[in-house]
Design a protein around this motif. Sequence first.
Motif, mmCIF file in Angstrom:
data_model
loop_
_atom_site.group_PDB
_atom_site.id
_atom_site.type_symbol
_atom_site.label_atom_id
_atom_site.label_comp_id
_atom_site.label_asym_id
_atom_site.label_seq_id
_atom_site.Cartn_x
_atom_site.Cartn_y
_atom_site.Cartn_z
ATOM 1 N N GLY A 267 -68.441 -62.253 28.874
ATOM 2 C CA GLY A 267 -67.742 -61.284 29.704
ATOM 3 C C GLY A 267 -68.183 -59.850 29.521
ATOM 4 O O GLY A 267 -67.750 -58.969 30.276
ATOM 5 N N HIS A 268 -69.015 -59.602 28.521
ATOM 6 C CA HIS A 268 -69.469 -58.235 28.246
ATOM 7 C C HIS A 268 -70.969 -58.055 28.401
ATOM 8 O O HIS A 268 -71.472 -56.936 28.336
ATOM 9 C CB HIS A 268 -69.077 -57.821 26.824
ATOM 10 N N GLY A 269 -71.699 -59.116 28.591
ATOM 11 C CA GLY A 269 -73.144 -58.984 28.661
ATOM 12 C C GLY A 269 -73.696 -58.549 27.321
ATOM 13 O O GLY A 269 -73.184 -58.939 26.266
ATOM 14 N N LEU A 270 -74.729 -57.732 27.343
ATOM 15 C CA LEU A 270 -75.304 -57.193 26.119
ATOM 16 C C LEU A 270 -74.886 -55.738 25.970
ATOM 17 O O LEU A 270 -75.028 -54.948 26.903
ATOM 18 C CB LEU A 270 -76.832 -57.277 26.142
ATOM 19 N N PHE B 78 -78.991 -61.305 34.182
ATOM 20 C CA PHE B 78 -78.461 -59.991 33.861
ATOM 21 C C PHE B 78 -79.174 -58.920 34.665
ATOM 22 O O PHE B 78 -80.410 -58.855 34.662
ATOM 23 C CB PHE B 78 -78.632 -59.683 32.370
ATOM 24 N N GLY C 129 -75.472 -55.371 32.746
ATOM 25 C CA GLY C 129 -74.246 -55.871 33.324
ATOM 26 C C GLY C 129 -73.703 -57.025 32.494
ATOM 27 O O GLY C 129 -74.324 -57.467 31.522
ATOM 28 N N ALA C 130 -72.544 -57.541 32.910
ATOM 29 C CA ALA C 130 -71.868 -58.594 32.146
ATOM 30 C C ALA C 130 -72.498 -59.966 32.335
ATOM 31 O O ALA C 130 -72.171 -60.905 31.617
ATOM 32 C CB ALA C 130 -70.392 -58.650 32.517
#
Lengths: 115, 115
Positions: free
Chosen positions: B40-43, A90, A106-107
């Motif tokens: 797909g969204h990360g954190l 990440f 980021g994703a």
Amino acid sequence: AQSVTQLDSQVPVFEEAPVELRCNYSSSVSVYLFWYVQYPNQGLQLLLKYLSGSTLVKGINGFEAEFNKSQTSFHLRKPSVHISDTAEYFCAVIAVNTGGFKTIFGAGTRLFVKA
Amino acid sequence: DAGITQSPRHKVTETGTPVTLRCHQTENHRYMYWYRQDPGHGLRLIHYSYGVKDTDKGEVSDGYSVSRSKTEDFLLTLESATSSQTSVYFCAIRGGGGSTDTEAFFGQGTRLTVV
């Protein structure tokens, strides 16, 4: 507001090959930049960070990243990967001089290292 | 490892019930954060705290509330759980010492399933 774009969701690579994981950010203020790694079923841990000074930053496990202000990028590189580098990576930013030190992630990029 | 404990580690709950997740730290760090991680969204930041009884919203705070009555504990409450809140929740902490204190330390995560 800040945002982070990781340009590849998955990166497959053979063992001992070089790898680059790409990250671009957007911010109207100066930022601190980070790469974190997440191994399966674990929390995140810091690989490296850029706060100021030299634009080439070295981290743990042989990883390095280069801050490019003109291209608003912070790509992560390793010259020779190992099977044990298989994980999710990440890219993240913190806006300097804003409250809360909120980290925006980021994703993620999933790195698969194949034998 | 930073002293961060999340509880429970796994939970299955029914739609419409309230749920509280706990984050406990032994580092005496000022800042505490709750993130959710989804493919797909990360954190994504839910809420954060910058001191006892001092909290603020993150980017995905709807349906969540937090409390911090002691430095060491940060509670996340889902007021009426929905299936969209099925996720892995991470607590993170950070010291308050300025630019040298930018690294976030993460707990092991709580896997929440809302059925």
